[in-house]
Design an enzyme around this catalytic site. Sequence first.
Site, PDB file in Angstrom:
ATOM      1  N   SER A 101       8.936  25.992 -33.716  1.00 61.29           N
ATOM      2  CA  SER A 101       8.266  24.911 -33.005  1.00 61.29           C
ATOM      3  C   SER A 101       8.090  23.674 -33.887  1.00 61.29           C
ATOM      4  O   SER A 101       9.053  23.000 -34.228  1.00 61.29           O
ATOM      5  CB  SER A 101       6.927  25.418 -32.460  1.00 61.29           C
ATOM      6  OG  SER A 101       6.354  24.499 -31.561  1.00 61.29           O
ATOM      7  N   ASP A 146      18.610  15.465 -39.611  1.00 65.09           N
ATOM      8  CA  ASP A 146      19.397  14.475 -38.884  1.00 65.09           C
ATOM      9  C   ASP A 146      19.379  13.106 -39.551  1.00 65.09           C
ATOM     10  O   ASP A 146      20.339  12.343 -39.434  1.00 65.09           O
ATOM     11  CB  ASP A 146      18.889  14.346 -37.443  1.00 65.09           C
ATOM     12  CG  ASP A 146      19.384  15.473 -36.550  1.00 65.09           C
ATOM     13  OD1 ASP A 146      20.062  16.382 -37.079  1.00 65.09           O
ATOM     14  OD2 ASP A 146      19.099  15.451 -35.343  1.00 65.09           O
ATOM     15  N   LYS A 158      12.286  28.074 -31.202  1.00 70.05           N
ATOM     16  CA  LYS A 158      11.287  27.854 -30.160  1.00 70.05           C
ATOM     17  C   LYS A 158      11.231  26.351 -29.892  1.00 70.05           C
ATOM     18  O   LYS A 158      10.463  25.624 -30.505  1.00 70.05           O
ATOM     19  CB  LYS A 158       9.935  28.402 -30.611  1.00 70.05           C
ATOM     20  CG  LYS A 158       8.928  28.620 -29.488  1.00 70.05           C
ATOM     21  CD  LYS A 158       8.091  27.402 -29.278  1.00 70.05           C
ATOM     22  CE  LYS A 158       7.038  27.633 -28.216  1.00 70.05           C
ATOM     23  NZ  LYS A 158       6.249  26.410 -27.959  1.00 70.05           N
TER      24      LYS A 158
END
Length: 439
Positions: free
Chosen positions: A299, A310, A324
């Site tokens: 999460s 990224d 998740k």
Amino acid sequence: MPTRFKAVPLIFCLFIFILAGVFMESRPCLAAGERKDPYRDLKLFTDVLSIVRDNYVDEVETDKLIQGAINGMLLTLDPHSAFMTPEAYQEMQIDTRGEFGGIGIEIAIRDNVLTVVSPIEDTPADRAGLMAGDQILKIGDKPTKDMTLVDAVRMMRGAKGTPMTITIMRGSFAVPKEITLVREIIKIRSVRSKMLDEGIGYIRIAQFQENTAEDLQRNLAGMRRQNGADLAGLIVDLRNDPGGLLDQAVKVADIFLKGGVIVYTEGRDEQSKMKFFARDDGNEPTCPMVAMINGGSASASEIVAGALQDHSRAVILGTPSFGKGSVQTVIPLVDNHGLRLTTALYFTPSGRSIQAKGIIPDILVHPLQVKEVERPVFREEDLEHHLAPGKGKDGGAKGKGQPDYFIGSQEQDDYQLMRALDLLKGWRLLKGLNPNGAA
């Protein structure tokens, strides 16, 4: 006697036909292409509720029937959507404050089995050796099959000093194993830090709570003071971090990023479509970073790792994360009840879905137990008739002897951390090389 036995099936069949008539009356056939009226389904529900309440062999309270129906409805959705009683709703709020009575594990439903997402460090579960991926088959003597997350959490919570037994199954076990633990007051310290050697800092984020971002900034400032200068490198440890508050994940990522998207969400409702951006407002120094993840990173920790990856802000090292990637909205209901409903999915800045995929590390490193084996080591000085050292400068390391900060025995047992440290040291060495080979 025989006549009485024949009468029972007759009465039973008559009752079935009566019920069928009720259902047929409330659910007329739909013509092709006709849109289904949701109020007909509600009529069906109230009919069944009325029949069960009035005719079930034992008297049943209406509120229990309705709560059971709500739980059944949510069970047809994903494992993270749940109806919360006032007690469960209160416990959920306690979780975000970081203190409760229990054994110290984060759990989820995976493949219809109650599964450990991660043990919380320095808790009874952690000390007992529970691991991410362990399947919990029983809590006490009650099987966990078809048990909701809310019920499982409620059963494992309890007063300090009270024992509880769980039965777990692990891939390496031949048979399930019972483990008895004693509940404690679980005080989750969200952020820990320490200096390693050569000016490299280490930050451990255990869970994203109300003040995690503030705690992180305090720890970073403390390490800079201890180092006497900006950090030469930073390791962010997100392993076995089960997540927590979305806003804290965004703030933590923002500390290390100067701009761009951190995470965005997509759902059916317009309000569930959100984008979160980093701001250039006093970010931490741009020292090289390594972020560590594993199967217990879930999460919010996956949001941070995905954003750092990224934006090429950190090298991600370890094993794939939990996956998740769904957003739960907590909706208050009447009488202090609550509804936790999955309303959206997370996406990393580049558009990758975290759900059921997780974050794949840039460098895959599995945990190993590193043990030092003493072997006889022969050096020049051990050779007979070896030459004495010359009178020039010391030919040893460029440093000034024992560094101010060093790797202790605990870190030496953590293979992934050692690899992360080696990576940062190697980057510094490579950066210092002269590409032309000239002095």
